[in-house]
Design an enzyme around this catalytic site. Structure first.
Site, PDB file in Angstrom:
ATOM      1  N   HIS A  22       0.835  -1.210   0.000  1.00 36.68           N
ATOM      2  CA  HIS A  22       0.000   0.000   0.000  1.00 36.68           C
ATOM      3  C   HIS A  22       0.869   1.259   0.000  1.00 36.68           C
ATOM      4  O   HIS A  22       0.658   2.166  -0.818  1.00 36.68           O
ATOM      5  CB  HIS A  22      -0.906  -0.021   1.234  1.00 36.68           C
ATOM      6  CG  HIS A  22      -1.797   1.169   1.348  1.00 36.68           C
ATOM      7  ND1 HIS A  22      -3.076   1.204   0.835  1.00 36.68           N
ATOM      8  CD2 HIS A  22      -1.606   2.403   1.913  1.00 36.68           C
ATOM      9  CE1 HIS A  22      -3.623   2.380   1.077  1.00 36.68           C
ATOM     10  NE2 HIS A  22      -2.747   3.134   1.726  1.00 36.68           N
ATOM     11  N   GLU A  23       1.829   1.295   0.912  1.00 35.31           N
ATOM     12  CA  GLU A  23       2.684   2.482   1.000  1.00 35.31           C
ATOM     13  C   GLU A  23       3.610   2.589  -0.205  1.00 35.31           C
ATOM     14  O   GLU A  23       3.978   3.696  -0.617  1.00 35.31           O
ATOM     15  CB  GLU A  23       3.505   2.442   2.299  1.00 35.31           C
ATOM     16  CG  GLU A  23       2.679   2.398   3.575  1.00 35.31           C
ATOM     17  CD  GLU A  23       1.689   3.546   3.693  1.00 35.31           C
ATOM     18  OE1 GLU A  23       1.918   4.613   3.084  1.00 35.31           O
ATOM     19  OE2 GLU A  23       0.676   3.385   4.410  1.00 35.31           O
ATOM     20  N   HIS A  26       1.902   4.661  -2.791  1.00 30.03           N
ATOM     21  CA  HIS A  26       2.048   6.103  -2.545  1.00 30.03           C
ATOM     22  C   HIS A  26       3.463   6.576  -2.917  1.00 30.03           C
ATOM     23  O   HIS A  26       3.634   7.623  -3.544  1.00 30.03           O
ATOM     24  CB  HIS A  26       1.801   6.406  -1.059  1.00 30.03           C
ATOM     25  CG  HIS A  26       0.387   6.201  -0.615  1.00 30.03           C
ATOM     26  ND1 HIS A  26      -0.696   6.699  -1.309  1.00 30.03           N
ATOM     27  CD2 HIS A  26      -0.122   5.572   0.484  1.00 30.03           C
ATOM     28  CE1 HIS A  26      -1.813   6.383  -0.661  1.00 30.03           C
ATOM     29  NE2 HIS A  26      -1.489   5.697   0.411  1.00 30.03           N
TER      30      HIS A  26
END
Length: 368
Positions: A22-23, A26
């Site tokens: 997920h990170e 980003h």
């Protein structure tokens, strides 16, 4: 002790991978849009490990594996930054100076990467192990259940419930779930013969929903799948990711609409418990569990709650329509409300987890 160690390791691995992916979404989106990333952290709390790469990003591993974060350079904006922070800004590499589309891409990339992870895991599983098939054939009958009372036996195939044809195990489950306590008949194929069995559909235990769910009390035979070619696995992986998304949203809607109780909501402790249980069945089961959780994590982060990615995307959409950012006061109130909501859900789900583990019954027995 062995089970506890396996549970803890499986939980750390499962959640760590999901949070990292997920990170990473980003992070990569920020680098793509020309934004410097100051910090990439997996886990919370004082870092156990940290190092800095040549791009100026500090990578951290924290002791509390319940999440993580990526901090883009200049994320705080001119109205929130201190004079020292503003003086350290690198022109052209700050988050707040980028167009609203670039900021939205950076925020959206986290959930998107969770869906991509689920797709990749499903594809790998189908290409290497195949997709398990649930047959419309009774595998086992629970003692004392509606099925046992009706006379169902392992090996039976339910061809219809009342007048509703049931060509698959899923159709049987759907027909039963909607009619608890209904007196009807089961049309069964047994050893090549058609058999009709009167039955009164049971009720699922511990159902606190406004409308209880019906239960027959059987399990169906599951067959191991056969590996498929990569192109077929890609298509099946996309279909599995989509169907998991739809099923997750349907389950959430059933809780909201009262068809299922909110006690079904689980939190970190339930995830840890399930991680340990799934891990004992092998690596393939653990990958499948990770794919399911990855879809859930992606969906949760897209909910329009200000503290989540979806909430920020709502603010950016409003900014794109209005031509200027949403007033800071409204954003602050939204983030405070979002934090309170998420904290409340966390506490509620943790309470559910502890209740399902029997902690409160145990404490009550001690008090008694």
């Amino acid at each position: 002790m062995h089970d506890l160690i396996r549970t803890l390791l499986a939980f750390v691995v499962v959640l760590g991978v999901l949070v990292f992916i997920h990170e990473l979404g980003h992070y990569l989106a920020a680098r793509w849009r020309g934004v410097k990333v100051e910090t990439f952290s997996i886990g919370f709390g004082p870092p156990l490990l940290k190092w800095q790469d040549r791009a100026g990003t500090e990578w951290r591993v924290g002791p509390i594996p319940l999440g993580g974060f990526v901090k883009p350079h200049g994320f705080e904006g001119p109205d929130e930054a201190t004079p020292e922070q503003q003086a350290a800004w690198e022109p052209g590499r700050t988050f707040h100076d980028k167009p609203v589309l670039s900021r939205a891409i950076i925020i959206l990339a986290g959930p998107v990467f969770n869906f991509l992870l689920a797709f990749v895991l499903f594809t790998i599983l189908f290409a290497t192990c195949g997709q398990p098939q649930v047959k419309n054939e009774i595998g086992a009958v629970m003692a004392g259940s509606a099925a046992a009372t009706a006379g169902l036996k392992p090996g039976d195939t339910i061809t219809a419930v009342g007048t509703q044809a049931t060509p698959s195990a899923t159709s049987v489950q759907q027909a039963i779930a909607g009619d608890p306590n209904l007196a009807t008949v089961l049309h069964v194929k047994r050893n090549g013969q058609d058999v009709t069995l009167p039955v009164t559909i049971g009720t699922a235990p511990d159902s606190g929903a406004a409308k209880p769910s019906g239960q027959l009390g059987v399990t169906f035979v599951t067959e191991a799948g056969q590996p498929v070619s990569l192109p077929v696995a890609v298509v099946d992986g996309a279909n599995a990711t989509w169907s998991t998304t739809v099923q997750t949203l349907d389950g959430l809607w059933q809780i909201i609409s009262g068809r299922h109780t909110a006690r079904d909501l689980g939190g970190p402790l339930r995830i840890a418990q399930l991680s340990g249980q799934v891990a004992q069945y092998g690596f393939v089961s653990l990958l499948s569990f990770m794919a399911l959780l990855s879809v859930n994590l992606g969906l949760i982060n897209l909910f329009p709650v200000p503290i989540l990615d979806g909430g920020r995307l709502v603010f950016y959409l409003a900014e794109a329509i209005r031509g200027r950012p949403v007033p800071k006061k409204i954003q602050e109130v939204g983030f405070q409300a979002g934090f309170a909501l998420i904290a409340g859900l966390f506490l509620f789900s943790t309470f559910n987890d502890l209740s399902s583990f029997g902690l409160f019954r145990w404490v009550a027995s001690l008090a008694g």
